[in-house]
Design an enzyme around this catalytic site. Structure first.
Site, mmCIF file in Angstrom:
data_model
loop_
_atom_site.group_PDB
_atom_site.id
_atom_site.type_symbol
_atom_site.label_atom_id
_atom_site.label_comp_id
_atom_site.label_asym_id
_atom_site.label_seq_id
_atom_site.Cartn_x
_atom_site.Cartn_y
_atom_site.Cartn_z
ATOM 1 N N ALA A 70 -2.063 -3.438 12.392
ATOM 2 C CA ALA A 70 -3.136 -3.142 11.068
ATOM 3 C C ALA A 70 -3.606 -5.291 10.875
ATOM 4 O O ALA A 70 -2.952 -5.394 10.952
ATOM 5 C CB ALA A 70 -3.299 -2.679 9.664
ATOM 6 N N ARG A 123 -4.545 -12.696 7.179
ATOM 7 C CA ARG A 123 -4.994 -12.852 8.596
ATOM 8 C C ARG A 123 -4.009 -13.531 9.331
ATOM 9 O O ARG A 123 -3.033 -14.498 8.868
ATOM 10 C CB ARG A 123 -6.362 -12.820 8.681
ATOM 11 C CG ARG A 123 -7.013 -11.949 7.430
ATOM 12 C CD ARG A 123 -8.534 -12.489 7.812
ATOM 13 N NE ARG A 123 -9.434 -12.012 7.767
ATOM 14 C CZ ARG A 123 -10.265 -11.194 5.938
ATOM 15 N NH1 ARG A 123 -9.256 -12.654 5.326
ATOM 16 N NH2 ARG A 123 -10.867 -10.969 5.951
ATOM 17 N N SER A 124 -3.420 -13.007 10.380
ATOM 18 C CA SER A 124 -2.986 -13.964 11.063
ATOM 19 C C SER A 124 -1.617 -13.416 10.849
ATOM 20 O O SER A 124 -0.279 -14.895 11.757
ATOM 21 C CB SER A 124 -3.191 -15.180 11.637
ATOM 22 O OG SER A 124 -4.924 -14.916 11.584
ATOM 23 N N ARG A 125 -1.231 -12.747 10.031
ATOM 24 C CA ARG A 125 0.730 -12.582 9.674
ATOM 25 C C ARG A 125 1.058 -13.884 9.224
ATOM 26 O O ARG A 125 2.040 -13.959 8.881
ATOM 27 C CB ARG A 125 1.070 -12.312 11.010
ATOM 28 C CG ARG A 125 1.218 -11.361 11.789
ATOM 29 C CD ARG A 125 1.445 -9.948 10.840
ATOM 30 N NE ARG A 125 1.065 -8.512 11.186
ATOM 31 C CZ ARG A 125 0.344 -7.800 10.770
ATOM 32 N NH1 ARG A 125 -0.932 -8.198 11.406
ATOM 33 N NH2 ARG A 125 0.412 -6.396 11.883
ATOM 34 N N LEU A 126 0.473 -14.131 8.516
ATOM 35 C CA LEU A 126 0.145 -15.841 7.613
ATOM 36 C C LEU A 126 0.456 -15.294 6.517
ATOM 37 O O LEU A 126 -0.498 -15.346 4.986
ATOM 38 C CB LEU A 126 0.033 -16.540 7.919
ATOM 39 C CG LEU A 126 -0.429 -17.820 9.024
ATOM 40 C CD1 LEU A 126 -1.774 -18.746 8.765
ATOM 41 C CD2 LEU A 126 0.787 -17.870 9.122
#
Length: 216
Positions: A3, A188-191
Site C-alpha cells: 500500500a 510515501r516512498s517508505r520514508l
C-alpha cells in the site's frame, strides 16, 4: 500486497510537547472514531526462558489503563505471559492501526498493579467475564472444548448465589512503564515518520523526555 501511505499532516516533534501519553490517547480516540475494531488492542511481547535460551513470545491483549506513568492490562498471573513476566519483568507493547497508517511501540519494565486497582477494574467487568476468569486455567492444556464448557458450567453453578464475585488470587493487572515510546506514521516512498521518546521508566515529567526523529 503493498500500500502507498501518506495524506495526513506529517508527524512532528511538536506533537509531543505535552508528553507521549496525550498523543497516544489521541491516536486511540481517533481509531475509535474511525470505527476500528478493538482500537485498544496491542501486541504484548515478553521473554520466554527455555533450556535453549531466551525466546520471544507475543500475543494480542487489550489496553485497560493509560496514564502518564504507563499502560495497564489484566491477565491470569499463572498464564504463560504471567510466568514470563515473573522471570523477566520487561516487555514491549505495540499498538497498530493500519487503516490510519499509524503504530506506537512502548518498551520498559513491567510490574503488577496494586490490588486496589485490580479490584476497581474487576468490578467493571461483565459477570460472564468474571466467571470465565475463574473457570479457565489460562495457558494450561485441556482435553477438549467440551471439557472447557463443563468447567464454565461448574463455575457458573458454584457462584450462582454469589452476588459479587471476588477477584481470583492469581488474576490482576500489570503496568508497563515505558523507557522508550516510538510513534510511527506511514509516508510515501517508505520514508516513514518515526519519532522516539526516551524517558526514565514511569517518569511523567515532560522536561525529562528526550525526543528524536529516526530514519525509516
Amino acid at each position: 500486497m503493498r500500500a502507498e501511505y501518506g495524506g495526513d499532516p506529517d508527524l512532528d516533534e511538536s506533537w509531543l510537547a505535552d508528553g507521549w501519553e496525550p498523543l497516544l490517547r489521541n491516536w486511540i480516540e481517533q481509531a475509535t472514531r474511525a470505527g476500528i475494531a478493538e482500537p485498544n488492542a496491542m501486541t504484548l511481547a515478553t521473554v520466554e526462558m527455555s533450556d535453549a535460551g531466551p525466546r520471544p513470545a507475543s500475543r494480542t491483549v487489550l489496553c485497560k489503563g493509560l496514564s502518564s506513568t504507563g499502560v495497564t492490562f489484566y491477565t491470569n498471573y499463572d498464564s504463560a505471559k504471567g510466568e514470563q513476566l515473573a522471570a523477566v519483568p520487561y516487555a514491549s507493547i505495540t499498538f497498530a492501526w493500519p487503516a490510519l497508517e499509524r503504530q506506537v511501540t512502548l518498551r520498559g519494565p513491567v510490574r503488577q498493579v496494586e490490588p486496589e486497582i485490580t479490584a476497581v477494574y474487576w468490578r467493571s467487568r461483565p459477570r460472564t467475564s468474571q466467571i470465565g476468569a475463574w473457570a479457565s486455567q489460562q495457558s494450561r492444556p485441556i482435553a477438549s472444548r467440551a471439557e472447557l464448557d463443563r468447567a464454565l458450567d461448574d463455575t457458573t453453578a458454584r457462584f450462582a448465589d454469589v452476588e459479587q464475585l471476588p477477584v481470583p488470587a492469581n488474576w490482576g493487572g500489570y503496568q508497563l512503564r515505558p523507557e522508550t515510546v516510538e510513534f510511527w506514521q506511514g509516508r510515501r516512498s517508505r520514508l516513514h515518520n518515526r519519532i522516539r521518546v526516551a524517558l526514565d521508566a514511569g517518569n511523567p515529567n515532560v522536561s525529562a523526555m528526550k525526543v528524536e526523529r529516526l530514519q525509516p
